[in-house]
Write a protein that holds these residues in place. Structure first.
Motif, PDB file in Angstrom:
ATOM      1  N   THR A 214     -23.025  46.378 -31.356  1.00  0.00           N
ATOM      2  CA  THR A 214     -22.068  46.258 -30.252  1.00  0.00           C
ATOM      3  C   THR A 214     -22.747  46.234 -28.888  1.00  0.00           C
ATOM      4  O   THR A 214     -22.324  45.519 -27.971  1.00  0.00           O
ATOM      5  CB  THR A 214     -21.089  47.460 -30.279  1.00  0.00           C
ATOM      6  OG1 THR A 214     -20.613  47.593 -31.602  1.00  0.00           O
ATOM      7  CG2 THR A 214     -19.947  47.265 -29.323  1.00  0.00           C
ATOM      8  N   GLY A 215     -23.737  47.068 -28.737  1.00  0.00           N
ATOM      9  CA  GLY A 215     -24.472  47.072 -27.475  1.00  0.00           C
ATOM     10  C   GLY A 215     -23.738  47.741 -26.333  1.00  0.00           C
ATOM     11  O   GLY A 215     -23.930  47.389 -25.164  1.00  0.00           O
ATOM     12  N   SER A 216     -22.924  48.760 -26.645  1.00  0.00           N
ATOM     13  CA  SER A 216     -22.201  49.402 -25.532  1.00  0.00           C
ATOM     14  C   SER A 216     -23.154  50.187 -24.632  1.00  0.00           C
ATOM     15  O   SER A 216     -22.924  50.274 -23.422  1.00  0.00           O
ATOM     16  CB  SER A 216     -21.064  50.289 -26.052  1.00  0.00           C
ATOM     17  OG  SER A 216     -21.572  51.423 -26.709  1.00  0.00           O
ATOM     18  N   ASN A 217     -24.211  50.750 -25.185  1.00  0.00           N
ATOM     19  CA  ASN A 217     -25.197  51.431 -24.331  1.00  0.00           C
ATOM     20  C   ASN A 217     -25.932  50.424 -23.456  1.00  0.00           C
ATOM     21  O   ASN A 217     -26.181  50.678 -22.273  1.00  0.00           O
ATOM     22  CB  ASN A 217     -26.187  52.221 -25.186  1.00  0.00           C
ATOM     23  CG  ASN A 217     -25.616  53.569 -25.589  1.00  0.00           C
ATOM     24  OD1 ASN A 217     -25.449  54.447 -24.752  1.00  0.00           O
ATOM     25  ND2 ASN A 217     -25.295  53.723 -26.871  1.00  0.00           N
ATOM     26  N   MET A 218     -26.282  49.301 -24.049  1.00  0.00           N
ATOM     27  CA  MET A 218     -26.918  48.227 -23.268  1.00  0.00           C
ATOM     28  C   MET A 218     -25.996  47.825 -22.120  1.00  0.00           C
ATOM     29  O   MET A 218     -26.426  47.691 -20.966  1.00  0.00           O
ATOM     30  CB  MET A 218     -27.207  47.039 -24.198  1.00  0.00           C
ATOM     31  CG  MET A 218     -27.689  45.776 -23.534  1.00  0.00           C
ATOM     32  SD  MET A 218     -26.356  44.722 -22.904  1.00  0.00           S
ATOM     33  CE  MET A 218     -25.521  44.258 -24.412  1.00  0.00           C
TER      34      MET A 218
ATOM     35  N   GLN B  66     -20.672  60.117 -23.508  1.00  0.00           N
ATOM     36  CA  GLN B  66     -21.810  60.783 -22.854  1.00  0.00           C
ATOM     37  C   GLN B  66     -23.055  59.893 -22.896  1.00  0.00           C
ATOM     38  O   GLN B  66     -23.857  59.883 -21.961  1.00  0.00           O
ATOM     39  CB  GLN B  66     -22.108  62.122 -23.527  1.00  0.00           C
ATOM     40  CG  GLN B  66     -21.003  63.142 -23.346  1.00  0.00           C
ATOM     41  CD  GLN B  66     -20.719  63.420 -21.879  1.00  0.00           C
ATOM     42  OE1 GLN B  66     -21.631  63.659 -21.097  1.00  0.00           O
ATOM     43  NE2 GLN B  66     -19.446  63.366 -21.489  1.00  0.00           N
ATOM     44  N   GLU B  67     -23.225  59.157 -24.004  1.00  0.00           N
ATOM     45  CA  GLU B  67     -24.365  58.236 -24.095  1.00  0.00           C
ATOM     46  C   GLU B  67     -24.369  57.278 -22.907  1.00  0.00           C
ATOM     47  O   GLU B  67     -25.404  57.008 -22.295  1.00  0.00           O
ATOM     48  CB  GLU B  67     -24.314  57.443 -25.408  1.00  0.00           C
ATOM     49  CG  GLU B  67     -24.394  58.320 -26.648  1.00  0.00           C
ATOM     50  CD  GLU B  67     -24.502  57.526 -27.938  1.00  0.00           C
ATOM     51  OE1 GLU B  67     -25.079  56.428 -27.930  1.00  0.00           O
ATOM     52  OE2 GLU B  67     -24.007  58.018 -28.982  1.00  0.00           O
ATOM     53  N   HIS B  68     -23.160  56.772 -22.608  1.00  0.00           N
ATOM     54  CA  HIS B  68     -23.049  55.758 -21.553  1.00  0.00           C
ATOM     55  C   HIS B  68     -23.364  56.334 -20.167  1.00  0.00           C
ATOM     56  O   HIS B  68     -23.644  55.578 -19.251  1.00  0.00           O
ATOM     57  CB  HIS B  68     -21.643  55.150 -21.562  1.00  0.00           C
ATOM     58  CG  HIS B  68     -21.348  54.421 -22.840  1.00  0.00           C
ATOM     59  ND1 HIS B  68     -20.090  54.078 -23.248  1.00  0.00           N
ATOM     60  CD2 HIS B  68     -22.188  53.989 -23.823  1.00  0.00           C
ATOM     61  CE1 HIS B  68     -20.151  53.455 -24.411  1.00  0.00           C
ATOM     62  NE2 HIS B  68     -21.417  53.391 -24.783  1.00  0.00           N
TER      63      HIS B  68
END
Ligand code: GRF
Length: 199
Positions: free
Chosen positions: A11-15, A181-183
């Motif tokens: 998904t790449g939500s952190n990216m 929290q990662e984001h």
């Protein structure tokens, strides 16, 4: 310009959080840095479209096309380094990149390679972190940003955030709470590293 290359598998939500923060905080001017490319080992990774929509160069290095881990990692290194005129980006950011890397790869990017792992390391390296935290009766769960070493999910801890485990949590509800929290912490940790001399 300091180039950041982000590796994804899904998904790449952190990216996306890093890309968004880089734009909002104007890293180009403030830090002299930019996300130069997003590279996936899976051709179908949703994050490729997100990155392309944000105007970022994308590439696929499909691990299935290589006969060995070493051959794949060599091709991946080439693809990464192509995005920096000096031959090596300032930072290589693993963001949901689901491949174990060879010691050669890790050595090549020593001091410039970081990962995000959805547990409070050193607890629960490896997979299924949220279910394992629930099974152990943990009252807190969380996420860790760490430097990458040849040993999986080890390496110096750069940032962590904790969240409560709530009654009735499933692995999915806990994962969603951790992901918010990662984001927050991953873009912050990347920005911080970009201000250090090695980058
Ligand atoms: C995140 O939970 C990350 O910590 C883990 O894999 C997940 C990837 O999510 N390594 P995304 O691809 O960044 O949305």
């Amino acid at each position: 310009m300091k180039n950041v290359v982000i590796l994804i598998s899904g998904t790449g939500s952190n990216m996306a959080a890093i890309v968004r923060t880089a734009q909002q905080q104007n890293w180009a001017t403030r830090l002299g840095a930019r996300v130069a490319a997003v590279i996936s080992n899976r051709p179908g990774a949703g994050g490729l479209r997100t990155a392309a929509d944000a105007g970022i160069a994308t590439a696929v290095v499909d691990h299935k096309a290589y006969p060995s881990r070493e051959a794949f990692d060599a091709a991946l290194m080439q693809a990464i380094d192509a995005h920096d005129p000096a031959g090596q980006p300032a930072l290589v950011v693993l963001a949901g990149f689901m491949r174990i890397l060879t010691p050669d790869f890790v050595a090549h990017y020593e001091g410039r390679l970081i990962n995000i792992h959805p547990s409070l390391l050193p607890a629960f390296p490896g997979l299924h972190t949220h279910q394992r935290a629930l099974d152990e009766g943990c009252k807190l769960a969380g996420v860790t940003v760490h430097r990458v070493t040849a040993e999986l999910d080890h390496g110096q801890i750069l940032a962590q955030a904790a969240v409560p485990v709530l009654p009735g949590d499933t692995a999915d509800t806990l994962a969603a709470r951790v992901l918010t929290q990662e984001h927050l912490i991953y873009p912050r940790a990347v920005a911080q590293l970009l201000q250090e001399p090695i980058c």
